[in-house]
Scaffold this motif. Structure first.
Motif, PDB file in Angstrom:
ATOM      1  N   SER A  52       0.848  -1.191   0.000  1.00  0.00           N
ATOM      2  CA  SER A  52       0.000   0.000   0.000  1.00  0.00           C
ATOM      3  C   SER A  52       0.882   1.239   0.000  1.00  0.00           C
ATOM      4  CB  SER A  52      -0.901   0.004   1.234  1.00  0.00           C
ATOM      5  OG  SER A  52      -1.341   1.311   1.486  1.00  0.00           O
ATOM      6  N   VAL A  53       0.658   2.097  -0.963  1.00  0.00           N
ATOM      7  CA  VAL A  53       1.414   3.346  -1.034  1.00  0.00           C
ATOM      8  C   VAL A  53       0.601   4.470  -0.402  1.00  0.00           C
ATOM      9  CG1 VAL A  53       2.828   4.770  -2.576  1.00  0.00           C
ATOM     10  CG2 VAL A  53       2.310   2.451  -3.199  1.00  0.00           C
ATOM     11  N   ALA A  54      -0.530   4.127   0.223  1.00  0.00           N
ATOM     12  CA  ALA A  54      -1.391   5.161   0.796  1.00  0.00           C
ATOM     13  C   ALA A  54      -1.214   5.285   2.303  1.00  0.00           C
ATOM     14  CB  ALA A  54      -2.855   4.860   0.463  1.00  0.00           C
TER      15      ALA A  54
ATOM     16  N   THR B  28      -3.618   2.478  -4.769  1.00  0.00           N
ATOM     17  CA  THR B  28      -3.262   3.146  -3.509  1.00  0.00           C
ATOM     18  C   THR B  28      -2.412   4.384  -3.793  1.00  0.00           C
ATOM     19  OG1 THR B  28      -1.323   1.730  -3.216  1.00  0.00           O
ATOM     20  CG2 THR B  28      -3.337   1.071  -2.074  1.00  0.00           C
ATOM     21  N   PHE B  29      -1.613   4.319  -4.842  1.00  0.00           N
ATOM     22  CA  PHE B  29      -0.824   5.494  -5.218  1.00  0.00           C
ATOM     23  C   PHE B  29      -1.757   6.655  -5.567  1.00  0.00           C
ATOM     24  CE2 PHE B  29       1.490   8.002  -8.438  1.00  0.00           C
ATOM     25  CZ  PHE B  29       2.560   8.405  -7.659  1.00  0.00           C
ATOM     26  N   GLY B  30      -2.757   6.365  -6.385  1.00  0.00           N
ATOM     27  CA  GLY B  30      -3.733   7.392  -6.745  1.00  0.00           C
ATOM     28  C   GLY B  30      -4.461   7.923  -5.520  1.00  0.00           C
ATOM     29  N   PHE B  31      -4.808   7.013  -4.651  1.00  0.00           N
ATOM     30  CA  PHE B  31      -5.540   7.367  -3.439  1.00  0.00           C
ATOM     31  C   PHE B  31      -4.699   8.284  -2.556  1.00  0.00           C
ATOM     32  CE2 PHE B  31      -7.950   6.073   0.459  1.00  0.00           C
ATOM     33  CZ  PHE B  31      -9.194   6.431  -0.006  1.00  0.00           C
ATOM     34  N   GLN B  32      -3.418   7.968  -2.454  1.00  0.00           N
ATOM     35  CA  GLN B  32      -2.489   8.787  -1.681  1.00  0.00           C
ATOM     36  C   GLN B  32      -2.468  10.224  -2.232  1.00  0.00           C
ATOM     37  OE1 GLN B  32      -0.456   8.486   1.057  1.00  0.00           O
ATOM     38  NE2 GLN B  32       0.196  10.585   0.608  1.00  0.00           N
TER      39      GLN B  32
ATOM     40  N   GLU C 285       6.539  10.184   2.151  1.00  0.00           N
ATOM     41  CA  GLU C 285       6.413   9.637   3.499  1.00  0.00           C
ATOM     42  C   GLU C 285       5.983   8.159   3.414  1.00  0.00           C
ATOM     43  OE1 GLU C 285       7.373  11.570   5.790  1.00  0.00           O
ATOM     44  OE2 GLU C 285       6.719  10.586   7.639  1.00  0.00           O
ATOM     45  N   SER C 286       5.050   7.872   2.491  1.00  0.00           N
ATOM     46  CA  SER C 286       4.638   6.477   2.281  1.00  0.00           C
ATOM     47  C   SER C 286       5.839   5.626   1.885  1.00  0.00           C
ATOM     48  CB  SER C 286       3.603   6.378   1.153  1.00  0.00           C
ATOM     49  OG  SER C 286       2.360   6.837   1.581  1.00  0.00           O
TER      50      SER C 286
END
Ligand SMILES: Nc1ncnc2c1ncn2[C@@H]1O[C@H](COP(=O)(O)OP(=O)(O)O)[C@@H](O)[C@H]1O
Ligand SMILES: [Mg+2]
Lengths: 249, 289
Positions: free
Chosen positions: B32-34, B91-95, B216-217
């Protein structure tokens, strides 16, 4: 009342009709062999019966329950489990853990119980006993601590059978359970299947070895080009030269 | 002494982040990148609740965790049905979306100006004013987080997570609802990350969007990977190393503007070295595919 029913199942992949109106009714206990040339649609049929694929049309039912569009885990919970032609197992964990994973109704699989652990250890202990019994049944008890990857090909087939049994499913759908296994182990697997039938299970297995089919099947279904072309006892079917031509194609 | 406490508190907060991420990254094998976004939701939620509504500290933390867990469903339910690669991208998009909300919803978050004057917490009448008090609270909660994750991964629940990681189709064929396990583990992981955000906000007493960026992610992911994603101590050690080692740069007399850039390079370098020398991390056994 039949245990497993397929009604007018159809499936095509991009215009290629892989299953065309497949119908059957099978009752437990019994051993049914599903034979036919490569590409006949046998594995696809198994995928549909176990929820890994959805049919384009038609229905399937398991003991009065409609299972047509249910997800795989629901169908296992209702009592039909399978093995895979390309042998799926967790090779990086022990034989014991592989089979433990398959046990149904595990309390410790719920988040809350996993954290609070009420009664989890007790159930886990009981499950370990059941699993050891199953491993003894398939003859892998000495390997319980070995990794899945340390087993021979034939032993991995035995392990996947044990996993299937651990789900407590009444219907077992086995995709080529003895293909590529040395003859010794192969006849042991056939022996186990007979035992399971006598315990009341319905086993459907895909097999290319006519000798094995003759040896254990109560009923043979012959598939070709997406259709079940004939069905009957091994003596009836395997003596028809026309069918054997299709098959040996 | 103050400085030492500061480093320990930060290490502790990052341990919560890395250990919570390891539950999904190490045990299910989905990245998860978020995570910084979830961390940010916790920080903003409890900061705003205490400032505007006078909400007690613990209640704010709890509400933040719950909101974050629910928010995680918006990403997990649609994308976890797909292949894992889509999940990373989703998750990248969500972040990015979460960061823009922190940065652009000026009425609520004051955007880049940030929120200051976040009250120091008190728990049941105990005013947590000094650094040592804060350190005690943070370490206790970090221990609880590690305990929760450890209990989960050593239970039948954890066995299913690893089953999904190694062969999801097989795990389904064994009667497990793999989507549920993935969704619930991510919700819990996000909730724990959120609690770290609340602790951070009330410790620093000031937050702005720059603490919750995709960098930070990536920092949190690096901690998990360097330490060893599927071990308990790995992510803890990863967090401590990545928080403390860059601080050493100061001691060798590098100016702070320069140190900030060096720090990024240092993280990158460490990650590259680790991938070459021991891809499963210092203490882990699982390698990312
Ligand atoms: N997911 C799929 N996508 C496209 N074609 C498929 C897919 N699965 C199977 N097929 C095709 O369906 C036919 C039947 O395959 P299969 O059921 O595996 O046959 P069998 O198990 O009888 O050898 C083959 O022609 C195969 O190429
Ligand atoms: Mg096949």
């Amino acid at each position: 009342m039949p245990t497993l029913i397929a009604k007018n199942l159809c499936k095509s992949f991009g215009g290629h009709h892989v299953l065309q109106n497949v119908n059957f009714e099978l009752s437990a206990p019994g051993i049914v062999a599903l034979i036919g040339p490569n590409g006949a649609g046998k594995t696809t049929l198994l995928n549909i019966l176990t929820g890994f694929l959805s049919p384009d049309a038609g229905h399937c039912a398991l003991e009065h329950q409609e299972i047509t569009h249910l997800p795989p885990h629901k169908i296992v919970q209702l009592g039909a489990a399978r093995t895979f032609q390309d042998l799926r197992l967790i090779r990086q964990v022990s034989v014991l853990e592989n089979v433990l994973l398959a046990r149904p109704h595990q309390r410790g699989e719920s988040l809350i119980y996993a954290l609070l652990r009420f009664g989890v250890a007790k159930q886990e202990k009981r499950n370990r006993q059941v699993v050891m019994e199953l491993l003894r049944f398939v003859g892998l008890q000495k390997m319980s601590r070995n990794l899945g990857s340390e087993l021979s090909y034939g032993q991995q087939k035995l392990l996947s059978l044990a996993c299937c049994l651990a789900t407590e499913a009444k219907v077992l759908l086995l995709d080529e359970p003895v293909a590529g296994v040395n003859p010794n182990l192969g006849s042991k697997i056939l022996e186990l299947m007979l035992q399971l039938r006598n315990e009341g299970k319905l086993i459907v297995f895909i097999e290319h070895d006519i000798q094995a089919v003759r040896q254990i099947a109560d009923c043979v279904m012959v598939m070709d080009a997406g259709k079940i072309i004939t069905q009957g006892t091994p003596t009836e079917i395997l003596s028809q030269s026309k069918i054997m031509e299709v098959y040996l194609d | 002494m103050e400085y030492l406490f500061h480093i320990l508190i930060l290490s502790s907060i990052y341990t919560i982040l890395s250990v919570s991420l390891s539950l999904v990254a190490g045990h299910i094998g989905i990245l998860s990148v978020a995570h910084a976004g979830f961390y940010g939701i916790g920080a903003y939620t409890s900061a705003l609740l205490t400032i505007h509504l006078g909400c007690p500290f613990l209640l704010g933390v709890l509400l933040g965790m719950m909101i974050t867990a629910v928010v995680s469903l918006f990403i997990s339910i649609p994308s976890l049905r797909l292949h894992e690669d889509y999940f990373v991208i989703a998750t990248f998009g969500f972040q990015i979306i979460l960061f823009s909300i922190f940065n652009n919803w000026i009425d609520l978050t004051r955007g880049p100006l940030g929120i200051f004057g976040i009250p120091q917490p008190s728990i049941l009448g105990w005013k947590i004013g000094s650094d040592i008090d804060f350190l005690i609270v943070t370490v206790i909660w970090t221990a609880c987080t590690c305990g929760i994750v450890y209990r989960l991964v050593t239970s039948p629940y954890g066995r299913v997570l690893r089953g999904i990681r190694e062969d999801e189709v097989f795990t389904q064929a064994m009667g497990k609802n793999t989507l549920w396990f993935k969704v619930s583990a991510l919700a819990l992981s996000a909730g724990l990350a959120s609690s770290a955000g609340s602790l951070y906000a009330h410790y620093i007493t000031y937050i702005d969007p720059s603490s919750f960026t995709v960098m930070e992610s990536i920092l949190i992911i690096s901690m998990v990977i360097i330490g060893g994603a599927d071990s308990l101590w790995g992510p803890i050690i990863g967090a401590v190393i990545l928080v403390t080692l860059p601080e050493l740069l100061r001691f060798i007399g590098i100016k702070s503007a320069m140190a900030a850039n060096l720090r990024q390079m240092f993280y990158g370098l460490l990650l590259v070295i680790m991938m070459i020398v021991k891809p499963s991390g210092l203490l882990g056994r699982y390698r990312f595919k």
